[in-house]
Write a protein that holds these residues in place. Structure first.
Motif, short mmCIF file in Angstrom:
data_model
loop_
_atom_site.label_atom_id
_atom_site.label_comp_id
_atom_site.label_asym_id
_atom_site.label_seq_id
_atom_site.Cartn_x
_atom_site.Cartn_y
_atom_site.Cartn_z
N VAL A 179 11.33 9.30 -10.98
CA VAL A 179 11.10 7.87 -10.77
C VAL A 179 9.74 7.69 -10.11
CG1 VAL A 179 12.28 7.89 -8.53
CG2 VAL A 179 12.05 5.73 -9.80
N MET A 180 9.04 6.64 -10.50
CA MET A 180 7.71 6.33 -9.98
C MET A 180 7.75 4.95 -9.34
SD MET A 180 4.13 6.70 -12.09
CE MET A 180 4.60 8.39 -12.48
N ARG A 181 7.11 4.84 -8.16
CA ARG A 181 7.04 3.56 -7.44
C ARG A 181 5.59 3.09 -7.40
NH1 ARG A 181 9.56 2.12 -1.53
NH2 ARG A 181 11.40 1.83 -2.84
N VAL A 182 5.37 1.83 -7.77
CA VAL A 182 4.03 1.25 -7.90
C VAL A 182 3.94 -0.01 -7.06
CG1 VAL A 182 2.39 0.21 -9.52
CG2 VAL A 182 3.77 2.18 -10.23
N GLU A 183 2.84 -0.17 -6.31
CA GLU A 183 2.62 -1.40 -5.57
C GLU A 183 2.49 -2.57 -6.55
OE1 GLU A 183 -0.82 -1.00 -3.07
OE2 GLU A 183 0.44 -0.69 -1.32
N ALA A 184 3.30 -3.60 -6.37
CA ALA A 184 3.27 -4.73 -7.30
C ALA A 184 1.96 -5.50 -7.22
CB ALA A 184 4.45 -5.66 -7.01
N GLU A 185 1.37 -5.61 -6.02
CA GLU A 185 0.16 -6.42 -5.85
C GLU A 185 -1.07 -5.75 -6.44
OE1 GLU A 185 -2.47 -8.58 -2.30
OE2 GLU A 185 -0.61 -7.52 -1.83
N THR A 186 -1.22 -4.44 -6.23
CA THR A 186 -2.42 -3.75 -6.66
C THR A 186 -2.24 -2.93 -7.93
OG1 THR A 186 -1.92 -1.77 -5.34
CG2 THR A 186 -3.17 -3.53 -4.25
N MET A 187 -0.99 -2.68 -8.31
CA MET A 187 -0.68 -1.80 -9.44
C MET A 187 -1.26 -0.40 -9.22
SD MET A 187 1.31 -3.54 -11.35
CE MET A 187 1.41 -2.66 -12.90
N LEU A 188 -1.18 0.06 -7.98
CA LEU A 188 -1.55 1.42 -7.62
C LEU A 188 -0.30 2.21 -7.29
CD1 LEU A 188 -4.69 0.90 -5.35
CD2 LEU A 188 -4.65 2.06 -7.56
N LEU A 189 -0.36 3.51 -7.53
CA LEU A 189 0.77 4.39 -7.29
C LEU A 189 1.07 4.47 -5.79
CD1 LEU A 189 2.75 6.51 -8.51
CD2 LEU A 189 1.00 8.22 -7.98
N ASP A 190 2.31 4.21 -5.42
CA ASP A 190 2.76 4.40 -4.04
C ASP A 190 3.36 5.79 -3.87
OD1 ASP A 190 3.76 3.32 -1.30
OD2 ASP A 190 5.57 4.11 -2.27
#
Length: 264
Positions: A179-190
């Motif tokens: 599973v991958m989590r991505v910052e919704a605001e920046t669309m950068l990988l968390d």
């Protein structure tokens, strides 16, 4: 160097979730841009290595701490302690000189290639490499089957499996799900995680990566873990579990006009 703005999905309203294709396209573009334009950083680091012996779960552990310098191409480490014992002054001086030479070489290369266009699709994506084994979030998004993204607070999450990467260092991808989590605001990988799906330790965590925010709103590495001990059927001669942690990121500037003297 001025850091370019992060790409975001146009017209995406709060609460709206992108499709898997939209998410992967934006995250890949942003991650490649970050790697290409990321300023130099220095960190404090700790690496913990567990090396397994034979076919059992007996291991030897080494813990190293020191300073890590992130250039435009790689991480360059200067170890300060091993298992709590400081390095000898001559070994520390040698490590510092080697690191300076590498940073200057990377700085010169960056100046020559800043204005050239790269072809990122013609090579593996950026990521962690341990000997011949690679883990890349960009390649997971390229070559894995993605589920429908869903929203968890300030993040988008997307599950992946059935990966088929063409790169030799990623031949173990078909044995993973995650599973991958991505910052919704920046669309950068968390952050992201991957588990082994088969073998004697199916279901055990194989890889984990987390990031941290640094100056300028960009994200830099916080933790990388690659646990080959979870996949003895894939890595019978390379059974290790290695965890890197990076703390206190600070920007710095590489000067490429220095002269490296020969050790006396």
């Amino acid at each position: 160097m001025k850091f370019s703005p992060i790409l975001v999905l146009p017209g995406l309203l709060w609460g709206q979730v992108p499709t898997a294709r939209e998410l992967s396209r934006q995250v890949i573009a942003n991650e490649l841009r970050q790697v290409r334009e990321l300023p130099e950083f220095t960190f404090e680091y700790e690496v913990r290595l567990r090396k397994y012996a034979g076919k059992g779960d007996t291991f030897r552990e080494v813990v190293e701490t020191g300073e890590s310098y992130r250039s435009s191409r790689r991480n360059i480490d200067i170890p300060l302690t091993r298992n709590g014992t400081p390095l000898k002054p001559k070994d520390l001086e040698k490590a510092r000189k080697t690191a300076i030479a590498k940073m200057e070489a990377d700085g010169k290369l960056r100046k020559r290639t800043d204005s050239t266009e790269e072809a990122p699709l013609e090579r593996p994506g950026p990521g962690m490499q341990r000997r011949e084994t690679r883990m890349s979030a960009v390649d997971v998004l390229r070559y894995c089957s993605l589920g429908d993204p869903y929203r968890e607070g300030e993040y988008f999450e997307v599950e992946f499996d059935r990966c088929q990467s063409p790169w030799p260092g990623e031949s173990h991808y078909p044995h993973l799900r995650g599973v991958m989590r991505v910052e919704a605001e920046t669309m950068l990988l968390d952050s992201w995680k991957a588990w082994i799906t088969d073998g004697p330790k199916g279901g055990e965590l194989f890889f984990e990566q987390t990031t941290q925010e640094a100056v300028g709103g960009i994200r830099v590495l916080s933790l990388n873990r690659m646990n080959k001990g979870a996949a003895p059927h894939l890595f019978p001669k390379d059974r290790e579990d290695v965890t890197y942690r990076w703390l206190n990121p600070k920007r710095f500037v590489v000067e490429v006009n220095q002269t490296i003297e020969e050790p006396k």
